[in-house]
Write a protein that holds these residues in place. Structure first.
Motif, PDB file in Angstrom:
ATOM      1  N   THR B  98      -1.615  -4.612  -3.797  1.00  0.00           N
ATOM      2  CA  THR B  98      -1.954  -3.070  -3.570  1.00  0.00           C
ATOM      3  C   THR B  98      -3.489  -2.999  -4.392  1.00  0.00           C
ATOM      4  O   THR B  98      -3.628  -3.673  -5.283  1.00  0.00           O
ATOM      5  CB  THR B  98      -1.023  -2.236  -4.446  1.00  0.00           C
ATOM      6  N   HIS B  99      -4.535  -2.561  -3.467  1.00  0.00           N
ATOM      7  CA  HIS B  99      -5.881  -2.567  -4.034  1.00  0.00           C
ATOM      8  C   HIS B  99      -5.991  -1.323  -4.879  1.00  0.00           C
ATOM      9  O   HIS B  99      -5.052  -0.450  -4.868  1.00  0.00           O
ATOM     10  CB  HIS B  99      -6.654  -2.400  -2.891  1.00  0.00           C
ATOM     11  N   ILE B 102      -5.635   2.315  -4.552  1.00  0.00           N
ATOM     12  CA  ILE B 102      -4.418   3.005  -4.494  1.00  0.00           C
ATOM     13  C   ILE B 102      -3.851   3.037  -5.859  1.00  0.00           C
ATOM     14  O   ILE B 102      -3.334   1.950  -6.317  1.00  0.00           O
ATOM     15  CB  ILE B 102      -3.652   2.331  -3.280  1.00  0.00           C
ATOM     16  N   ILE B 133      -2.982  -5.952   2.225  1.00  0.00           N
ATOM     17  CA  ILE B 133      -3.553  -5.292   1.440  1.00  0.00           C
ATOM     18  C   ILE B 133      -3.627  -4.015   1.646  1.00  0.00           C
ATOM     19  O   ILE B 133      -4.053  -3.503   2.434  1.00  0.00           O
ATOM     20  CB  ILE B 133      -4.905  -5.910   0.722  1.00  0.00           C
ATOM     21  N   LYS B 135      -4.629  -0.385   0.990  1.00  0.00           N
ATOM     22  CA  LYS B 135      -6.156  -0.147   0.392  1.00  0.00           C
ATOM     23  C   LYS B 135      -6.294   1.340   0.947  1.00  0.00           C
ATOM     24  O   LYS B 135      -5.716   1.828   1.896  1.00  0.00           O
ATOM     25  CB  LYS B 135      -7.038  -1.345   0.955  1.00  0.00           C
TER      26      LYS B 135
END
Lengths: 531, 259
Positions: B98-99, B102, B133, B135
């Motif tokens: 998870t980027h 977020i 990812i 994002k």
């Protein structure tokens, strides 16, 4: 009354023609005279004239906690808004700026990073003498102000509280500042990069700031930086305590150099010498050998390195942890990665305003990260560098430019400013690092990076006295000097790994600042021992 | 003079013949080498799978690590289809992140993450590792291979199908154009802003499916189905007609039975 020192400001860009020293002194003398006259006048007016505002302004006697003191509720500047319109409030704040204009005086009051405009107008309750008194107060003095909160038709530019202003009815000086400031808070808070060509290009240079740190620390960006720093420390403690860690305190005066031997400060210790600890590592490990399983410590760490770079301090705050694991050091490495990610998330969610305030002055890119953190093998990192044309040997350490470049490559690919590089070559790690059983060249060690700079170096430590002795010999280390270290593992010790970060460096990199001195409240480096 | 020329020509012709002869020999040698190499490969366990296609049809060496950025509001379900439906040819190993843009991922994204990560491929087949990812990107999925992103889920599918060559390269199929137009419809559907726009596109998509079992009259699931099912899962279910709903159920079944 003030020592003769011209205002030190560094003008960046096309500097204006500096007035000569003589001129400066002259101007200073004159301004002092004017001040004296003004203050005398104010006092005189109070005494002589029949003043409608008498008893509504002046200099408070020194607050010494007398038994009869006024019972007053104070309102914080940050809470002044439309909802309080029409209400009468008391505010204690600093005089940020003051501008007198005959029958009225505009004042900006500042409390921490919040500012509000106050006006003092001549009226049937406010005398001309009171306005004059207000105009003569020196900047940075602390005031008690009674005022009515009034809504303004158009937003007040340059203040944090834009929808209201204060119509002053009482004004008292609690603590006055010297009229000559070594630096102006306004100059020190000016954004470093400003697109507006018309704005002033006056900046305060680093040394002036550090020499006058208490003034410098009053800028919004600095208020924010040190609240964020406190946040990092609190989050580190919270997350680890939640996971069953025990906080320990390790001695800072030690008998022998913990690592290597160089780079330690010698202090006299009664009849002999002692050293200042350059890492709590041995003590963390001893706590593991003493069955504490998971420990962390927060404390000062000393490095006698004569390096005058943007990222080295001779004294900094170390956040260190050590943890026993079952079978694989990745249990610890990934845990540390998650702790750091937890801290980043905490900062992102709880300190958005503070981060914004730092951004306003220093304008950095927001810190990005992935959850769970990205883990790359050292070999992968080397391959990525090779692709970019930088060859690093399999048993060679990454130099600083290579680290930076790798940081940029990783950022471009994964858009993360934080990543872990695992499996470093054995040859470049300290003797107590556990060699990789599956590859003689590598070791069970890892580095963690923020914005391409190393922030943590950790590894599985050798917990077997025989292997430790063998590795120490291989590194040519005098066994007699590390006898007590090796002895700690003689009575059985769980496998363990750990690492430590430097608080100031992490805050600097998280915020994308260019110098570690910005994140140390009173930095210590080879050239600075004061303040 | 003429004679002399003829003689020269003859010499040249002979030389050419010789060269051609040498080339044929060289080609035979190369084929020989190729054969031995292939049999070696087969010995390495690649033959063990009965459904295995001849390895010559698969060229997945030097596949770079794939990085896919996706918005958790528009999960790329096609990755799951590829992982499950092509699981006898490639082992698509997925790790999700998870980027920091977020703060909380959607339930759908979370479920997709765990399904993708939880898939264990036991067969010893070529591995492609993919980092997904979550994002804050637009509705378009981004695939980063080198330095430029490939935008849009259908374009990611196109890239993957070319990467895998052989039977998965839909461009070799006679229905290539048909498939492409379905993919384009899917792309437009994800970009559409209004309900009216979507309804129009869905009607066109429905026409492409018609009464046949799979898109483009195919006898089995094709890349068009993969793209369409991911797209339909990303739009409100009450906008999808009965025919497409039925097909979507069948599609989902196909994938889940592979789990």
């Amino acid at each position: 009354m003030v020592e003769d020192k011209p205002i030190e400001v560094a003008a960046s860009g096309d500097s204006v023609k500096k007035p000569s020293k003589k001129d400066l002194k002259k101007a200073e003398k004159e301004s002092k005279k004017a001040e004296k006259r003004a203050s005398n006048a104010a006092v005189k007016l109070e005494v002589v004239e029949d003043d409608v505002s008498a008893g509504k302004y002046g200099v408070l006697p020194l607050i010494r906690s007398t038994s009869n003191f006024p019972q007053r509720a104070f309102t914080n500047v940050k809470d002044l808004n439309k909802r309080l319109a029409g209400k009468n409030v008391w505010v204690r704040a600093r005089l940020h700026t003051v501008r007198g204009r005959g029958k009225q005086c505009f004042v900006v009051l500042r409390q921490k990073e919040f500012t509000v405009q106050a006006i003092i107008n001549v009226s049937n309750t406010v005398s001309k003498a009171m306005v004059k008194f207000a105009s003569s107060i020196s900047k940075e003095s602390i005031l008690d102000v009674e005022a009515t909160v009034t809504e303004v038709p158009s937003a007040v530019a340059g203040c944090s509280q834009q929808d209201v202003e204060l119509v002053t009815s009482q004004l008292w000086i609690v603590s006055s500042s010297l009229p000559q400031l070594p630096l102006l808070i306004e100059d020190a808070s000016r954004p470093e990069k400003n697109d507006d060509a018309e704005s002033l290009s006056i900046r305060v240079n680093q040394d002036t700031r550090l020499d006058n740190r208490i003034l410098d620390l009053r800028t919004p960006a600095n208020q924010a930086i040190f609240r964020i720093e406190a946040g990092v420390c609190r989050l580190f403690r919270e997350i680890l305590t939640e996971h069953g860690f025990t906080e320990i305190h390790t001695p800072k005066i030690i008998s022998a150099a913990s690592e290597g031997g160089a780079n330690v400060f010698t202090v006299s210790y009664f009849k002999g010498n002692a050293y200042l600890a350059q890492s709590p590592q041995l003590y963390k490990q001893m706590a593991i050998a003493a069955d504490f399983e998971k420990v962390f410590t927060v404390g000062a760490v000393f490095r006698a390195e004569d390096s005058n770079t943007h990222r080295h301090l001779t004294e900094f705050t170390g956040l260190d942890l050590e943890m026993a694991f079952k079978y694989h050091y990745h249990e610890v490495m990934l845990f540390i990665g998650n702790v750091l990610t937890g801290i980043f998330k905490g900062l992102r969610d709880q300190f958005a305003t503070e981060i914004g305030m730092v951004g306003q002055q220093y304008g950095m890119e927001p810190f990005t990260f992935l959850e769970p953190p990205l883990v790359l093998k050292y070999a992968e990192g080397r391959a990525m560098l090779a692709e970019a044309g930088v060859e690093i040997g399999p048993e060679e350490d990454l130099n600083t430019p290579a680290e930076k470049l790798l940081g940029r490559i990783v950022k471009a690919k994964y858009d993360t400013d934080f990543y872990i590089l695992d499996k470093y070559p054995l040859a470049v790690r300290p003797f107590y690092t556990m060699p990789d059983p599956e590859d003689p060249i590598t070791s069970n060690s890892y580095d963690m990076f923020m914005r391409g700079e190393e922030i943590l170096s950790g590894a599985q430590r050798i917990h077997d006295p025989e292997l430790l002795t063998e590795r120490a010999k291989h590194h040519g280390i005098d066994l007699s000097k590390i006898a007590s270290y090796i002895d700690s593992f003689k009575y059985g010790c769980p496998p363990h790994a750990g690492g430590g970060i430097g608080l100031e460096r992490v805050v600097m990199l998280y915020l994308g600042l260019d110098n570690i001195r910005k994140t140390a409240m009173f930095p210590r480096d080879p050239k600075r021992l004061t303040p | 003079m003429k004679n002399y020329r003829n003689q020269e020509m003859a010499v040249l012709e002979n030389q050419q013949k010789e060269i051609l002869q040498q080339l044929v020999e060289l080609k035979n040698q190369m084929l020989e080498i190729k054969k031995t190499l292939q049999s070696n490969k087969a010995d390495l366990g690649l033959k063990s799978s009965p459904k295995k296609l001849p390895s010559s049809s698969l060229k997945i060496e030097n596949v770079p690590d794939l990085i896919v950025n996706a918005n958790p509001k528009n999960p790329p379900y096609s990755l799951l289809c590829i992982q499950r439906l092509w699981s006898n040819i490639i082992n698509l190993k997925v790790k999700t992140y998870t980027h920091s843009t977020i703060s909380k991922i959607t339930k759908e994204a979370e479920r997709l993450s765990s399904e993708l990560e939880g898939f264990k491929c036991t067969e010893s087949i070529p591995v492609i590792s993919l980092r997904l990812i979550w994002k804050n990107v637009g509705a378009d999925v981004e695939l980063l291979v080198r330095h430029y992103p490939i935008m849009g889920e259908v374009n990611v599918l196109r890239y993957l199908s070319r990467l895998l060559q052989g039977p998965f390269n839909y461009e070799l199929s006679p229905k290539c154009l048909e498939i492409d137009s379905v993919l384009d419809l899917c792309y437009l559907l994800l970009c559409s802003k209004s309900k009216g726009e979507r309804i129009n596109l869905l009607q066109q998509l429905d026409k492409k499916l018609g009464k046949s079992g799979w898109f483009c009259d195919s006898s089995s699931v094709s890349i068009a189905d993969i793209a369409a099912q991911s797209t339909l899962k990303n739009i409100p279910s009450n906008e999808i007609n009965q025919n497409l709903t039925k097909w979507l159920q069948k599609c989902t079944q196909q994938i889940t039975c592979k789990v």
